[in-house]
Design a protein around this motif. Structure first.
Motif, PDB file in Angstrom:
ATOM      1  N   ALA A 222      12.028  -7.264  -4.596  1.00  0.00           N
ATOM      2  CA  ALA A 222      11.358  -7.421  -3.294  1.00  0.00           C
ATOM      3  C   ALA A 222      10.214  -6.254  -2.886  1.00  0.00           C
ATOM      4  O   ALA A 222       9.252  -6.336  -2.422  1.00  0.00           O
ATOM      5  CB  ALA A 222      12.514  -7.619  -2.228  1.00  0.00           C
ATOM      6  N   ARG A 223      10.900  -4.966  -3.196  1.00  0.00           N
ATOM      7  CA  ARG A 223      10.066  -3.937  -3.068  1.00  0.00           C
ATOM      8  C   ARG A 223       8.872  -3.915  -3.993  1.00  0.00           C
ATOM      9  O   ARG A 223       7.792  -3.471  -3.597  1.00  0.00           O
ATOM     10  CB  ARG A 223      10.753  -2.800  -3.347  1.00  0.00           C
ATOM     11  N   TYR A 224       9.293  -4.240  -5.247  1.00  0.00           N
ATOM     12  CA  TYR A 224       7.829  -4.336  -6.441  1.00  0.00           C
ATOM     13  C   TYR A 224       6.995  -5.442  -5.705  1.00  0.00           C
ATOM     14  O   TYR A 224       5.602  -5.118  -5.851  1.00  0.00           O
ATOM     15  CB  TYR A 224       8.590  -4.610  -7.645  1.00  0.00           C
ATOM     16  N   ARG A 225       7.474  -6.683  -5.377  1.00  0.00           N
ATOM     17  CA  ARG A 225       6.531  -7.643  -4.775  1.00  0.00           C
ATOM     18  C   ARG A 225       5.650  -6.860  -3.734  1.00  0.00           C
ATOM     19  O   ARG A 225       4.475  -7.362  -3.670  1.00  0.00           O
ATOM     20  CB  ARG A 225       7.374  -8.668  -4.611  1.00  0.00           C
ATOM     21  N   LEU A 226       6.241  -6.322  -2.697  1.00  0.00           N
ATOM     22  CA  LEU A 226       5.324  -5.947  -1.680  1.00  0.00           C
ATOM     23  C   LEU A 226       4.395  -5.033  -2.016  1.00  0.00           C
ATOM     24  O   LEU A 226       3.481  -4.610  -1.554  1.00  0.00           O
ATOM     25  CB  LEU A 226       6.275  -4.967  -0.766  1.00  0.00           C
ATOM     26  N   SER A 227       4.497  -4.158  -3.304  1.00  0.00           N
ATOM     27  CA  SER A 227       3.504  -3.269  -3.722  1.00  0.00           C
ATOM     28  C   SER A 227       2.163  -4.186  -4.200  1.00  0.00           C
ATOM     29  O   SER A 227       1.224  -3.720  -4.286  1.00  0.00           O
ATOM     30  CB  SER A 227       3.853  -2.433  -4.876  1.00  0.00           C
ATOM     31  N   LYS A 228       2.191  -5.490  -4.376  1.00  0.00           N
ATOM     32  CA  LYS A 228       1.004  -6.277  -4.579  1.00  0.00           C
ATOM     33  C   LYS A 228       0.527  -6.920  -3.479  1.00  0.00           C
ATOM     34  O   LYS A 228      -0.456  -7.666  -3.730  1.00  0.00           O
ATOM     35  CB  LYS A 228       1.766  -7.343  -5.803  1.00  0.00           C
ATOM     36  N   PHE A 229       1.094  -6.533  -2.222  1.00  0.00           N
ATOM     37  CA  PHE A 229       0.394  -7.379  -1.099  1.00  0.00           C
ATOM     38  C   PHE A 229      -0.818  -6.531  -0.477  1.00  0.00           C
ATOM     39  O   PHE A 229      -0.481  -5.255  -0.263  1.00  0.00           O
ATOM     40  CB  PHE A 229       1.510  -7.642  -0.110  1.00  0.00           C
ATOM     41  N   GLU A 230      -1.838  -7.189  -0.032  1.00  0.00           N
ATOM     42  CA  GLU A 230      -2.839  -6.553   0.492  1.00  0.00           C
ATOM     43  C   GLU A 230      -2.354  -5.896   1.970  1.00  0.00           C
ATOM     44  O   GLU A 230      -1.762  -6.556   2.733  1.00  0.00           O
ATOM     45  CB  GLU A 230      -3.883  -7.699   0.731  1.00  0.00           C
ATOM     46  N   GLY A 231      -2.743  -4.616   1.984  1.00  0.00           N
ATOM     47  CA  GLY A 231      -2.412  -3.768   3.213  1.00  0.00           C
ATOM     48  C   GLY A 231      -1.396  -3.004   3.108  1.00  0.00           C
ATOM     49  O   GLY A 231      -0.895  -2.341   3.974  1.00  0.00           O
ATOM     50  N   GLU A 232      -0.671  -3.382   1.936  1.00  0.00           N
ATOM     51  CA  GLU A 232       0.602  -2.477   1.846  1.00  0.00           C
ATOM     52  C   GLU A 232       0.392  -1.125   0.828  1.00  0.00           C
ATOM     53  O   GLU A 232      -0.581  -1.153   0.294  1.00  0.00           O
ATOM     54  CB  GLU A 232       1.753  -3.349   1.214  1.00  0.00           C
ATOM     55  N   ASP A 233       1.345  -0.006   1.220  1.00  0.00           N
ATOM     56  CA  ASP A 233       1.162   1.156   0.390  1.00  0.00           C
ATOM     57  C   ASP A 233       1.915   0.932  -1.060  1.00  0.00           C
ATOM     58  O   ASP A 233       2.864   0.925  -1.156  1.00  0.00           O
ATOM     59  CB  ASP A 233       1.920   2.251   1.226  1.00  0.00           C
ATOM     60  N   ARG A 234       0.855   0.709  -2.019  1.00  0.00           N
ATOM     61  CA  ARG A 234       1.535   0.314  -3.287  1.00  0.00           C
ATOM     62  C   ARG A 234       2.209   1.614  -3.841  1.00  0.00           C
ATOM     63  O   ARG A 234       3.354   1.120  -4.415  1.00  0.00           O
ATOM     64  CB  ARG A 234      -0.104   0.233  -4.048  1.00  0.00           C
ATOM     65  N   MET A 235       1.851   2.836  -3.719  1.00  0.00           N
ATOM     66  CA  MET A 235       2.767   3.660  -4.344  1.00  0.00           C
ATOM     67  C   MET A 235       4.152   3.763  -3.606  1.00  0.00           C
ATOM     68  O   MET A 235       5.192   3.994  -4.256  1.00  0.00           O
ATOM     69  CB  MET A 235       1.990   5.081  -4.460  1.00  0.00           C
ATOM     70  N   PHE A 236       3.833   3.621  -2.252  1.00  0.00           N
ATOM     71  CA  PHE A 236       5.424   3.626  -1.554  1.00  0.00           C
ATOM     72  C   PHE A 236       6.290   2.896  -1.971  1.00  0.00           C
ATOM     73  O   PHE A 236       7.554   3.101  -2.186  1.00  0.00           O
ATOM     74  CB  PHE A 236       4.926   3.410  -0.008  1.00  0.00           C
ATOM     75  N   TRP A 237       5.890   1.401  -2.317  1.00  0.00           N
ATOM     76  CA  TRP A 237       6.696   0.310  -2.583  1.00  0.00           C
ATOM     77  C   TRP A 237       7.213   0.581  -4.166  1.00  0.00           C
ATOM     78  O   TRP A 237       8.162   0.302  -4.552  1.00  0.00           O
ATOM     79  CB  TRP A 237       6.301  -1.109  -2.367  1.00  0.00           C
ATOM     80  N   LEU A 238       5.995   1.053  -4.883  1.00  0.00           N
ATOM     81  CA  LEU A 238       6.254   1.355  -6.392  1.00  0.00           C
ATOM     82  C   LEU A 238       7.491   2.459  -6.481  1.00  0.00           C
ATOM     83  O   LEU A 238       8.349   2.250  -7.256  1.00  0.00           O
ATOM     84  CB  LEU A 238       5.160   1.740  -7.074  1.00  0.00           C
ATOM     85  N   ARG A 239       7.305   3.394  -5.664  1.00  0.00           N
ATOM     86  CA  ARG A 239       8.326   4.454  -5.998  1.00  0.00           C
ATOM     87  C   ARG A 239       9.909   4.042  -5.298  1.00  0.00           C
ATOM     88  O   ARG A 239      10.787   4.289  -6.113  1.00  0.00           O
ATOM     89  CB  ARG A 239       8.106   5.666  -4.889  1.00  0.00           C
ATOM     90  N   ARG A 240       9.885   3.042  -4.347  1.00  0.00           N
ATOM     91  CA  ARG A 240      11.374   2.764  -3.813  1.00  0.00           C
ATOM     92  C   ARG A 240      11.680   1.566  -4.898  1.00  0.00           C
ATOM     93  O   ARG A 240      13.090   1.632  -4.936  1.00  0.00           O
ATOM     94  CB  ARG A 240      11.108   1.971  -2.491  1.00  0.00           C
TER      95      ARG A 240
END
Length: 343
Positions: A222-240
């Motif tokens: 779920a965290r990785y998928r959020l990194s692909k959503f427009e408006g989300e902080d990609r690096m934040f979710w990638l790290r998590r």
């Protein structure tokens, strides 16, 4: 419940108008009933005195004890299995609005284990769905999940008078707090396809809310998928996601660091750990990158044998850059010809 399942499969063939729906309910119900927990008693000789000791409380109307006796009869591991008696005890508790009893009784009635004729079987199924709906309306989360799944997956437009709109409402309420509901609701929105990129649309916003719930529950995907959503902080979710060893997130974070697009934080795994984790989980790009860095010794201490091993693994999986690099490594004379000697 093997005998119960066998009885179901035998009898429902006669009722062609409801066969598929009954089988779908039975599959869900038998799986859930198999997970019920009775008293921790291994021997029936030890369980019978406990059962008898609880009888006065059950006969006095204690719904929790009635449910316990019903489950003991249902499982048959502490006392002799008797589904009819189980139905009676669960029914006594269910009419007192004891939601766990309604949940288990609803499942039991969805199984054709009482040798019912066609008319009685229809009544039995209707009653079972009714108990599940009552428990679901009381926000009993396992009931919400089972009720919604049973109705929504039915091939009937309105199975036994139950509304799919209402079932979806139960699922939506459950998905906010009960992870099985959350994942199931997300799977229904995905329809078997997981987007690589999700722009700002109503559908993506619905998915995002569900993914937030899963991400906060330590769900790496779920965290990785959020990194692909427009408006989300990609690096934040990638790290998590990478901190939970998500393979693709680990590779992408390592790649970003190596390309000077991001810096590692103290709580992030080291680059070597990120690439190793991704490579061991079959990410061929990570295999290639790890093999290259180890072979060249640019970021890590040189380890040519291990580097070649990773490059060969990636090449064997059809990764062209690894094939090309191995060809260059194996043909140094062709790629770097020696200068002609002068006379």
């Amino acid at each position: 419940m093997k005998q119960a399942a066998s009885a179901l499969n035998t009898r429902t063939r006669q009722f062609f108008t409801i066969t598929l729906w009954v089988l779908g309910c039975a599959c869900l119900a038998s799986n859930a009933i198999a997970q019920t927990q009775a008293l921790p008693i291994d021997k029936k000789s030890e369980g019978l005195p406990v059962y008898k000791a609880l009888l006065p409380q059950a006969e006095a109307g204690n719904a929790e004890v009635q449910t316990t006796l019903g489950l003991m009869r249902l499982r048959g591991d502490a006392v002799e299995r008797d589904l009819k008696i189980a139905r009676i005890w669960l029914g006594k508790a269910a009419v007192q609005n004891h939601t766990p009893a309604q949940y288990y009784l609803g499942q039991l009635l969805l199984l054709d284990v009482f040798d019912a004729n066609k008319a009685d079987l229809n009544k039995q199924l209707m009653e079972g769905m009714g108990w599940l709906r009552r428990a679901s309306r009381d926000q009993h989360q396992p009931s919400q999940f089972l009720y919604a799944k049973t109705v929504l997956e039915s091939q009937m437009e309105s199975p036994f008078g139950h509304s799919k709109v209402e079932a979806q409402q139960h699922l939506d309420a459950c998905a906010e707090i009960h992870l099985p509901c959350t994942q199931y609701a997300l799977n229904r929105l995905d329809e078997g396809k997981i987007e690589v990129y999700c722009p700002t649309t109503d559908l993506c916003e619905q998915k995002k809310r569900l993914l937030y719930t899963l991400a906060n529950a330590e769900d790496a995907n779920a965290r990785y998928r959020l990194s692909k959503f427009e408006g989300e902080d990609r690096m934040f979710w990638l790290r998590r996601a990478a901190r939970l060893a998500h393979p693709q997130a680990s590779y992408e974070l390592a790649d970003s660091v190596l390309n000077n697009e991001a810096a590692l934080l103290p709580e992030d795994p080291a680059i070597l750990a990120l690439l190793s984790s991704a490579a061991q989980q079959e990410v061929v790009e990570a295999m290639h990158m790890l093999g290259t860095l180890l072979h060249e010794g640019t970021r890590f201490p040189v380890n040519k044998p291990l580097g070649l091993q990773w490059l060969n693994l990636a090449a064997n999986r059809g990764y062209e850059p690894s094939k090309q690099l191995l060809a260059e490594i194996q043909s140094p004379a062709e790629s770097n010809p020696e200068p002609e000697s002068t006379p």
